[in-house]
Design a protein around this motif. Structure first.
Motif, PDB file in Angstrom:
ATOM      1  N   UNK A  18       0.826  -1.215   0.000  1.00 50.41           N
ATOM      2  CA  UNK A  18       0.000   0.000   0.000  1.00 50.41           C
ATOM      3  C   UNK A  18       0.859   1.264   0.000  1.00 50.41           C
ATOM      4  N   UNK A  19       1.907   1.257   0.846  1.00 53.90           N
ATOM      5  CA  UNK A  19       2.740   2.454   0.957  1.00 53.90           C
ATOM      6  C   UNK A  19       3.557   2.704  -0.316  1.00 53.90           C
TER       7      UNK A  19
ATOM      8  N   UNK B 289       1.666  13.770   2.402  1.00 55.10           N
ATOM      9  CA  UNK B 289       0.995  12.951   1.385  1.00 55.10           C
ATOM     10  C   UNK B 289       0.037  11.951   2.037  1.00 55.10           C
ATOM     11  N   UNK B 290       0.514  11.295   3.096  1.00 52.78           N
ATOM     12  CA  UNK B 290      -0.337  10.336   3.797  1.00 52.78           C
ATOM     13  C   UNK B 290      -1.604  11.000   4.326  1.00 52.78           C
ATOM     14  N   UNK B 291      -1.431  12.157   4.962  1.00 50.31           N
ATOM     15  CA  UNK B 291      -2.575  12.809   5.601  1.00 50.31           C
ATOM     16  C   UNK B 291      -3.553  13.375   4.575  1.00 50.31           C
TER      17      UNK B 291
ATOM     18  N   UNK C  85      -3.191   0.438   8.214  1.00 50.12           N
ATOM     19  CA  UNK C  85      -2.810   0.874   9.542  1.00 50.12           C
ATOM     20  C   UNK C  85      -1.333   1.185   9.688  1.00 50.12           C
ATOM     21  N   UNK C  86      -0.615   1.278   8.567  1.00 47.75           N
ATOM     22  CA  UNK C  86       0.817   1.595   8.633  1.00 47.75           C
ATOM     23  C   UNK C  86       1.105   3.056   8.298  1.00 47.75           C
ATOM     24  N   UNK C  87       0.290   3.649   7.433  1.00 45.21           N
ATOM     25  CA  UNK C  87       0.559   5.014   6.986  1.00 45.21           C
ATOM     26  C   UNK C  87       0.613   6.006   8.126  1.00 45.21           C
ATOM     27  N   UNK C  88      -0.395   5.990   9.001  1.00 50.27           N
ATOM     28  CA  UNK C  88      -0.422   6.927  10.112  1.00 50.27           C
ATOM     29  C   UNK C  88       0.647   6.600  11.146  1.00 50.27           C
ATOM     30  N   UNK C  89       0.907   5.315  11.360  1.00 49.73           N
ATOM     31  CA  UNK C  89       1.950   4.941  12.309  1.00 49.73           C
ATOM     32  C   UNK C  89       3.295   5.512  11.876  1.00 49.73           C
TER      33      UNK C  89
ATOM     34  N   UNK D  39      -6.647   0.792  11.824  1.00 43.93           N
ATOM     35  CA  UNK D  39      -7.204   1.564  10.720  1.00 43.93           C
ATOM     36  C   UNK D  39      -8.718   1.606  10.830  1.00 43.93           C
ATOM     37  N   UNK D  40      -9.292   2.685  10.363  1.00 45.34           N
ATOM     38  CA  UNK D  40     -10.751   2.825  10.333  1.00 45.34           C
ATOM     39  C   UNK D  40     -11.283   2.622   8.921  1.00 45.34           C
ATOM     40  N   UNK D  41     -10.366   2.363   7.964  1.00 47.27           N
ATOM     41  CA  UNK D  41     -10.777   2.181   6.570  1.00 47.27           C
ATOM     42  C   UNK D  41     -10.937   0.701   6.262  1.00 47.27           C
ATOM     43  N   UNK D  42     -11.864   0.407   5.386  1.00 47.07           N
ATOM     44  CA  UNK D  42     -12.163  -0.983   5.051  1.00 47.07           C
ATOM     45  C   UNK D  42     -10.955  -1.685   4.446  1.00 47.07           C
ATOM     46  N   UNK D  43     -10.221  -0.988   3.577  1.00 48.87           N
ATOM     47  CA  UNK D  43      -9.065  -1.591   2.913  1.00 48.87           C
ATOM     48  C   UNK D  43      -7.751  -0.988   3.393  1.00 48.87           C
TER      49      UNK D  43
END
Length: 435
Positions: A213-214, A318-320, A377-381, A370-374
């Motif tokens: 994903x990243x 970019x992530x945010x 949970x790494x981007x914000x971390x 993560x709160x997103x379906x797909x």
């Protein structure tokens, strides 16, 4: 090779078993001595109260108790050295040695008929399953049977046959219980090891998904600009610059994903925060338009500088911003505002998306949350970690179905320019600064 998990479980269970074993051992010994030296003489007038009438009997009794109580600190020492398994053997050998020596001095050379059978000996037999250890069980049965055999031979007394038979009867019952305990414990350990293995596989899968994903974002940008150059059939320095920056961001992403298992180092130097934000906006502008999202910016006219690492901070923004876009599947607006607030420079990234539930906000910096379906949970971390390495902080204000505001704050440049470049090395949460 024995599983480390199995070893860890056995050591911890042995320590717990030792505590119960030592407590019950002394309870058994003290109660038995109270009965035979005090209660029995009071009940049976024909029995002599040895402790009152024969003061010399106190000396060996006190020595035996001193030896037995000295085993407690010794057993603790073994436990600290990750060798709690020796405790049960230590208590058994000492007790049986003192019991045999005492009985030899009492009966050898006298006409007194040999009569023994301490309930403490049965304690060792009956509580062997406590350790789920067949070797200890065999040691106990062999040791007690051997003691009776030795005393029967020395005293020429056939009476020892009866306690030996009783011992073998109780040993058979104990052996059945021991086998059941072992079977039960092995089932639990295997289930635990299987669960740990499954969790490890799931963790690897989530890591792989997160890496994909990243890395996908910069690869998509690279593909787009390569296609543009092919269409224009000419070299465009602007495209090349962005492509090089995206390749550099790919390297940074891979390095940042390694924060899970490896310390990271960054170089802080004066950079333009304004340029970072403008780059992110230009990179995502076309994608936002395709999703019917308008990005508004409110930056000061003068360049705002902080101590940082350009490529890493671009990854954070970019992530945010991409998260904000994904929070508005039906379109909307995103506002980026840059302000100086006292000792801090703050970037506000505001959207009018689905929002985040209040109970989920404290977990946003955790891996795989993560709160997103797909989502992965790494981007914000990774974003939280990068901001932390820049001595910054992230505040989140959100309301479900009304939008979210991420406020990323960094110390203003005047507080950071004492050093031109700061080498920041992070290891297990501790940071070292090399001037």
């Amino acid at each position: 090779m024995r599983s480390p998990i199995r070893n860890e479980i056995k050591i911890e269970e042995e320590r717990r078993a030792n505590k119960l074993f030592i407590f019950l051992f002394f309870v058994s010994v003290i109660l038995y001595d109270v009965y035979r030296f005090i209660i029995s003489p009071l009940i049976d007038p024909d029995t002599t109260m040895i402790l009152l009438n024969e003061s010399k009997a106190l000396i060996p009794l006190m020595i035996i108790y001193a030896i037995e109580f000295s085993l407690i600190p010794i057993s603790r020492w073994y436990s600290k050295r990750q060798q709690p398994f020796a405790t049960k053997y230590l208590f058994f050998v000492v007790f049986m040695t003192t019991a045999l020596v005492t009985e030899i001095f009492r009966y050898i050379g006298t006409d007194e008929m040999y009569a023994s059978g301490s309930p403490v000996e049965l304690f060792f037999v009956l509580f062997s399953p406590l350790f789920v250890n067949k070797r200890f069980y065999i040691t106990v049965v062999a040791g007690i049977t051997g003691k009776y055999a030795i005393m029967g031979f020395l005293t020429m007394s056939p009476i020892v046959v009866f306690p030996i038979l009783i011992l073998l009867l109780f040993s058979g019952i104990t052996f059945i219980i021991l086998n059941r305990f072992q079977s039960y414990l092995n089932t639990i350990v295997k289930s635990y090891e299987q669960a740990a293995h499954n969790e490890k596989l799931a963790f690897i899968g989530r890591i792989a998904t997160g890496v994909t994903h990243e890395i996908k974002n910069p690869l998509t940008s690279l593909k787009g600009f390569v296609q543009l150059q092919e269409l224009e059939q000419t070299y465009n320095p602007k495209y090349s610059k962005i492509m090089l920056q995206e390749l550099e961001r790919l390297t940074i992403i891979v390095n940042d994903l390694m924060v899970i298992g490896k310390p990271q180092s960054i170089n802080l130097k004066p950079i333009s925060l304004t340029n970072c934000l403008e780059y992110v906006v230009s990179l995502l502008q076309q994608e936002a338009e395709n999703k019917q999202i308008t990005i508004y910016t409110n930056f000061p006219e003068e360049q705002v500088q902080i101590m940082g690492e350009d490529v890493r901070l671009k990854q954070v923004f970019l992530n945010l911003v991409k998260n904000a876009m994904e929070a508005m599947p039906d379109g909307g607006e995103i506002r980026l505002k840059l302000v100086n607030d006292g000792d801090w420079t703050t970037i506000h990234i505001m959207d009018r998306g689905v929002g985040i539930a209040e109970e989920g906000i404290p977990h946003l910096d955790q891996a795989f949350y993560t709160t997103k379906e797909n989502g992965t949970g790494l981007g914000l971390m990774v974003s939280y970690k990068i901001v932390e390495d820049h001595h910054g902080k992230i505040d989140v204000h959100s309301e479900v179905n009304h939008g979210t505001t991420f406020s990323i704050s960094f110390p203003i440049l005047s507080h950071s320019l004492d050093n031109t470049v700061v080498n920041l090395a992070s290891y297990q949460g501790n940071k070292e600064h090399t001037l």
